[in-house]
Scaffold this active site. Sequence first.
Site, PDB file in Angstrom:
ATOM      1  CG  HIS A 105     -11.280  19.929   6.154  1.00 37.15           C
ATOM      2  ND1 HIS A 105     -10.626  20.340   4.680  1.00 37.15           N
ATOM      3  CD2 HIS A 105      -9.644  19.394   6.212  1.00 37.15           C
ATOM      4  CE1 HIS A 105      -9.460  19.827   3.983  1.00 37.15           C
ATOM      5  NE2 HIS A 105      -8.944  19.163   5.706  1.00 37.15           N
TER       6      HIS A 105
ATOM      7  CD  GLU B 205     -13.401  22.276   3.179  1.00 33.04           C
ATOM      8  OE1 GLU B 205     -14.082  21.581   3.491  1.00 33.04           O
ATOM      9  OE2 GLU B 205     -12.669  21.704   3.252  1.00 33.04           O
TER      10      GLU B 205
ATOM     11  NE  ARG C 235      -4.025  34.426  28.907  1.00 32.73           N
ATOM     12  CZ  ARG C 235      -4.819  34.569  27.789  1.00 32.73           C
ATOM     13  NH1 ARG C 235      -4.242  34.369  26.541  1.00 32.73           N
ATOM     14  NH2 ARG C 235      -6.201  35.019  27.563  1.00 32.73           N
TER      15      ARG C 235
ATOM     16  NE  ARG D  54      -3.884  38.427  29.742  1.00 38.24           N
ATOM     17  CZ  ARG D  54      -3.151  38.508  28.426  1.00 38.24           C
ATOM     18  NH1 ARG D  54      -3.336  38.653  27.358  1.00 38.24           N
ATOM     19  NH2 ARG D  54      -1.886  38.066  28.660  1.00 38.24           N
TER      20      ARG D  54
END
Length: 272
Positions: A14, A84, A172, A226
């Site tokens: 990847h 990886e 949310r 928040r």
Amino acid sequence: MTDSEDPNDETQYHLAVGPDDVADSVLLPGDPDRVDKITALWDDHEERAAHREYRTATGTYEGTPISVTSTGIGSPSAAIAVEELARVGVDTFVRVGSCGAIRPEMDVGDLVITSGAVRQEGTSKEYVREDYPAVADGEVVSALVAAAERLGYDYHVGLTMSADSFYAGQGRAGFEGFTAAGSESLVEELRDANVKNIEMEAAALLTLANVYGLRAGAVCSVYANRVTGEFRTEGESRAAEAASLAVHLLAKMEAVKEEAGADRWHAGLSIE
């Protein structure tokens, strides 16, 4: 598993990196565009790979070898990066991200240095039992604190909650006002338990690093509070600079440990 997907090939499937492409310590932002913002702080750099959401560059910061790999959003893709990168020799990981603070005294632009994480994401559960702790490496935390102090940036140290969802999983509203069960009380319950912030990758990173005997930590800039409702994309470069300096300080710690014959750096060892 087919040969074309063998994760033990030298060039990773990847990330498209090999052992010569990365330093021992790697910064892990989510956004691929952050790679350029991070490397702009370094002495020099060269892009080594770009595949899917993963961009990798390697250079030096104050003479210390350092790399950066973007992970994309969320723990599944971050875990692929850790897997990886570990396969090509990386032993130290520092997440560099943004987060939502859930304590009223934390300002937009402040840094949050993660000491441990609530594993609300699902990726780490596929590696180890749910009661296994997600804990940051003490040396990495110390280096991040020292870096924030040297740079004069306001910071907080504590617990982070990592979610798999930006919307429902973080309390949310979803599309057309959808409300997930328990989401209305989520932030309050976390705040009452002295959790500092919410993001999406730290818990998986810390869990995998501990399982594999590697070092990891996380530093995030507060973009939103928040509790107060304040939101600004501010402080991104502070997290990047603190993480880069922390890698430099970790290299100095290693030199001090070697000279002292110590296995771990501790407060009795200076890095001056």
